[in-house]
Design a protein around this motif. Structure first.
Motif, PDB file in Angstrom:
ATOM      1  N   ASN A  36       0.853  -1.190   0.000  1.00  0.00           N
ATOM      2  CA  ASN A  36       0.000   0.000   0.000  1.00  0.00           C
ATOM      3  C   ASN A  36       0.886   1.235   0.000  1.00  0.00           C
ATOM      4  OD1 ASN A  36      -2.245   1.648   0.110  1.00  0.00           O
ATOM      5  ND2 ASN A  36      -2.470   1.492   2.313  1.00  0.00           N
ATOM      6  N   GLU A  68      -2.714   1.881  -5.982  1.00  0.00           N
ATOM      7  CA  GLU A  68      -3.619   0.752  -5.771  1.00  0.00           C
ATOM      8  C   GLU A  68      -5.079   1.096  -6.091  1.00  0.00           C
ATOM      9  OE1 GLU A  68       0.002   0.564  -3.931  1.00  0.00           O
ATOM     10  OE2 GLU A  68      -1.541   1.852  -3.098  1.00  0.00           O
ATOM     11  N   ASP A  69      -5.529   2.304  -5.729  1.00  0.00           N
ATOM     12  CA  ASP A  69      -6.945   2.653  -5.841  1.00  0.00           C
ATOM     13  C   ASP A  69      -7.286   3.505  -7.061  1.00  0.00           C
ATOM     14  OD1 ASP A  69      -7.211   1.321  -3.454  1.00  0.00           O
ATOM     15  OD2 ASP A  69      -7.294   3.136  -2.227  1.00  0.00           O
ATOM     16  N   ASP A 109      -6.474   6.720   0.944  1.00  0.00           N
ATOM     17  CA  ASP A 109      -6.803   5.564   0.117  1.00  0.00           C
ATOM     18  C   ASP A 109      -7.523   4.506   0.947  1.00  0.00           C
ATOM     19  OD1 ASP A 109      -4.823   4.242   1.594  1.00  0.00           O
ATOM     20  OD2 ASP A 109      -3.384   4.216  -0.058  1.00  0.00           O
TER      21      ASP A 109
END
Length: 186
Positions: A36, A68-69, A109
């Motif tokens: 992350n 990641e998002d 996030d």
């Protein structure tokens, strides 16, 4: 496959005539990023160090993205160290109180990591200037040839046949005048 670290790669070549050539390059293999990573946030407006006048609408724009998002711009929250919460999202407009503001745009996030960007802007306090009338006059439809500028009184009432005039010598004004107010005292 190369393992993590720095490697020197060399290529040697021999042609049909027996001539040789060599080329080398250094390559560094780094570990993959953590599972992350924090979002990347950018403020595109206002510009850091910009100055505004009190009451002037200020456009706030920014972006946020995460490995990641993906795009997180809609999750941006904006704050001022002077005025507190300003707004949310990628773009909005509002005014700020006079003073120096540290503006922060922040997004989080899904993994709970936050990214932020800051800019500093200044908002000038309004300036009040007073100008005394340098001349006055009124004209009356009942006396079309008369100019009553030398009289001790400026007559202003509900009479639609009488118009009053004031003249001001305005000096020392720089930039744009945002508002002008005429105050008459009785």
């Amino acid at each position: 496959t190369l393992v993590e670290g720095t490697h020197a790669l060399t290529a040697d070549v021999i042609d049909a005539a027996g001539l040789t050539g060599t080329a080398s390059v250094t390559v560094t293999v780094r570990p993959p990023p953590a599972a992350n990573t924090a979002p990347l946030v950018a403020v595109t407006a206002p510009i850091d160090g910009q100055t505004f006048d009190a009451g002037q609408p200020i456009v706030f724009t920014g972006t946020a993205s995460d490995l990641e998002d993906g795009v997180l711009t809609a999750r941006l929250t904006w704050t001022s160290d002077v005025d507190g919460t300003l707004g949310t999202g990628g773009s909005f407009t509002r005014t700020l109180s006079p003073g120096t503001h540290r503006i922060t745009a922040q997004a989080s996030d899904a993994g709970g990591l936050a990214g932020a960007a800051t800019v500093t802007v200044a908002v000038r306090a309004p300036v009040t200037m007073e100008f005394a009338a340098t001349a006055d006059a009124y004209v009356d439809a009942g006396t079309p040839a008369g100019n009553f500028g030398t009289g001790p009184l400026l007559k202003a009432d509900a009479n639609t046949l009488r118009l009053g005039y004031l003249r001001f010598a305005v000096s020392g004004v720089a930039g744009t005048v945002a508002r002008a107010v005429l105050r008459l005292q009785v």
